[in-house]
Design an enzyme around this catalytic site. Structure first.
Site, short mmCIF file in Angstrom:
data_model
loop_
_atom_site.label_atom_id
_atom_site.label_comp_id
_atom_site.label_asym_id
_atom_site.label_seq_id
_atom_site.Cartn_x
_atom_site.Cartn_y
_atom_site.Cartn_z
N ASP A 1 35.97 44.08 42.60
CA ASP A 1 35.88 42.66 42.94
C ASP A 1 35.35 42.43 44.36
O ASP A 1 34.82 41.38 44.69
CB ASP A 1 37.26 41.97 42.88
CG ASP A 1 38.21 42.53 41.86
OD1 ASP A 1 38.03 43.68 41.45
OD2 ASP A 1 39.16 41.82 41.50
N ASP B 1 40.16 39.07 50.26
CA ASP B 1 39.92 37.82 49.53
C ASP B 1 39.52 36.65 50.43
O ASP B 1 39.24 35.56 49.93
CB ASP B 1 41.16 37.45 48.71
CG ASP B 1 41.36 38.41 47.54
OD1 ASP B 1 40.34 38.83 46.96
OD2 ASP B 1 42.51 38.75 47.23
N1 GLY Z 1 39.96 39.30 42.00
C1 GLY Z 1 41.13 39.38 41.23
C2 GLY Z 1 40.88 39.32 39.77
O1 GLY Z 1 39.77 39.22 39.32
O2 GLY Z 1 41.85 39.38 39.04
#
Ligand code: GLY
Length: 491
Positions: free
Chosen positions: A184, A123
């Site tokens: 993601d 992240d």
């Molecule tokens: N990247 C985490 C979510 O979309 O929940």
């Protein structure tokens, strides 16, 4: 003043006319320009409220709203969502040109600095692109670039060449996951692409390309839907595919699908690799085919409880931003029109906080399956980014709108075109207007419009499917004034 152009949109009047019977409206939703003003005003009001509200908090980064009070719950800089508020402030600066937003954006961006050194999860991409990435794109500050490069270095340490991917998380025993890579993660590749572009460190770009290819190979299903998690063994073989976000392992988590639309389109922006564009259209087509009538997806497209389950406005916002960029690469108006449909729906009372005291701009995102709907900072962030992309797209296709109160004839778009095109014209003084289409020999082929017009700007859509390929002239006459332009039809 370029940044104030959206004020002019309120004055526009859109009227369509078609040449042939097979009428279609590739840009029908241009008539909904008004939501731009509404969206910017609403964002201004909610962000002011947010700044006031969080000034009493110990941690400064809004993440999501409380389902009872509608006020923000905040976290420190280490949460995955913490770069989005800084980014939202940069977007407001971009939309309004007001210094105060830049000052706030800088402050919230600087608070994210130490997270560029974190390589404990993927992240770092969300945190640094949202804050420093947006700041750098707008201000070109070398200090910002340094942090972006540091962030890319941290992210690159998570790359495993045997798998061909950046590991999202470290091994997760409870999940029996050794090297989990989540959909993601495509979004975090922007940090690598951006850093490589401005440093020449092509190994970062190569990592991002390999990761995107691995995602195509393992996360995409035949039907265009995506898995949330693919877990890899040490030797790079797949251990298993599953989800902790969706209903079950065969489900389609709508926000994951939206990340894929946005992520593959962004990867194409940096590489022009046709495989990424193909992947983007594949996942976008699945998303659009499975949307409910109000254009905002359920949390999981394959949730058996539909319609007795929750929506995810954040998935809609992420997808709309990605779709506008996808349209700019494909020229497929379906992507643009669907993005605008989504934005209109998000601006309705159903999904926006126009009529409520909530602190977020958008309501009704779902963080995890089974949660109640609430505002999230990422829904607001991608919503505002989509608004900017929409505004930029319109301004680049119809630049003369900036001077629309004069007698004007816009260049048709697209041009050259295949069957369908459109153009604007503007009338300065009320009166009769004639717009005709001619061949190059000067023979009139068709009247496109003939009638009275008040001052303002108008849109004409032309369907020329039964005309032969070649150049045509279109001309406007009003009072004693005349203007003409050339268009090229390629059947
Ligand atoms: N990247 C985490 C979510 O979309 O929940």
């Amino acid at each position: 003043m370029k940044l104030g152009i959206y004020h002019l949109f309120t004055l526009l009047i859109f009227v369509t006319a078609n040449v042939d019977l097979s009428f279609s409206q590739p840009y029908a939703d241009l008539r909904n320009f008004l939501f731009l003003n509404d969206a910017i005003n609403l964002a201004d009001q909610k962000l002011e409220k947010t700044l006031e509200e969080i000034s009493f908090h110990k941690t400064v980064h809004p993440a999501h709203t409380d389902t009872v009070t509608g006020e923000w719950i905040t976290f420190d800089r280490n949460e995955w969502t913490s770069g989005f508020f800084a980014g939202t402030l940069w977007f407001m600066y971009q939309l309004t040109g007001e210094e105060k937003w830049q000052e706030y954006a800088q402050k919230w961006t600087h608070d994210m600095k130490s997270t560029a050194y974190k390589s404990s999860d993927h992240d770092v991409g969300f945190r640094i692109v949202g804050s420093y990435g947006n700041g750098f794109k707008l201000t070109d500050q070398p200090e910002y670039l340094k942090i972006i490069l540091q962030g890319a270095y941290s992210l690159s340490k998570r790359y495993n060449p045997d798998i061909g991917a950046v590991k999202s998380w470290d091994p997760w025993t409870e999940l029996n996951a050794v090297n989990p890579v989540i959909i993601d993660n495509l979004m975090n590749l922007e940090l690598l692409f951006l850093a490589a572009k401005h440093s020449g460190r092509n190994e970062w770009k190569d990592i991002a390309i390999t990761h995107a290819n691995t995602t195509i190979e393992h996360h995409l299903r035949q039907d265009g839907s995506t898995y949330h998690i693919v877990d890899f063994n040490k030797n790079g073989s797949v251990n298993r595919k599953f989800t902790i976000q969706g209903y079950d392992k065969n489900s389609v988590w709508s926000r994951g699908q939206a990340w894929a639309i946005y992520g593959f389109t962004m990867a194409y922006r940096y590489t022009k690799n046709p495989d990424f564009l193909k992947a983007a259209t594949t996942v976008a087509d699945y998303f659009l085919e499975n949307l409910p009538v109000d254009h905002v997806p359920w949390y999981d497209f394959r949730e058996p409880a539909i319609p007795n389950t929750t929506k995810d406005a954040s998935a809609a916002a992420i997808a709309s931003s990605g779709l506008i960029e996808l349209y700019s690469f494909t020229n497929n108006p379906d992507y643009f029109n669907n993005a605008v449909d989504i934005l209109n729906s998000l601006m309705s009372d159903e999904y926006s906080s126009k009529q409520t005291d909530d602190s977020s701009i958008l309501l009704r995102s779902t963080i995890h399956r089974g949660d109640s709907e609430r505002g999230t900072i990422y829904a607001d962030y991608y919503f505002l980014e989509a608004i900017i992309r929409y505004k930029n797209q319109i301004e680049s296709e119809f630049p003369y709108l900036e001077t629309q109160s004069f007698f004007q004839l816009g260049q048709n778009y697209p041009n050259p075109f295949n069957n369908q095109t459109q153009f604007y014209y503007s009338v300065e003084n009320a009166g009769n207007v004639n717009i005709d289409l001619y061949n190059l020999a000067g023979r009139k082929i068709k009247t496109l419009f003939s009638g009275f017009r008040e001052p303002g700007s108008y849109l004409i859509q032309v369907n020329a499917s039964n005309l032969a390929s070649g150049f045509y002239i279109y001309a406007i006459q009003s009072h004693d004034m005349r203007k003409s332009k050339k268009m090229l039809l390629i059947q």
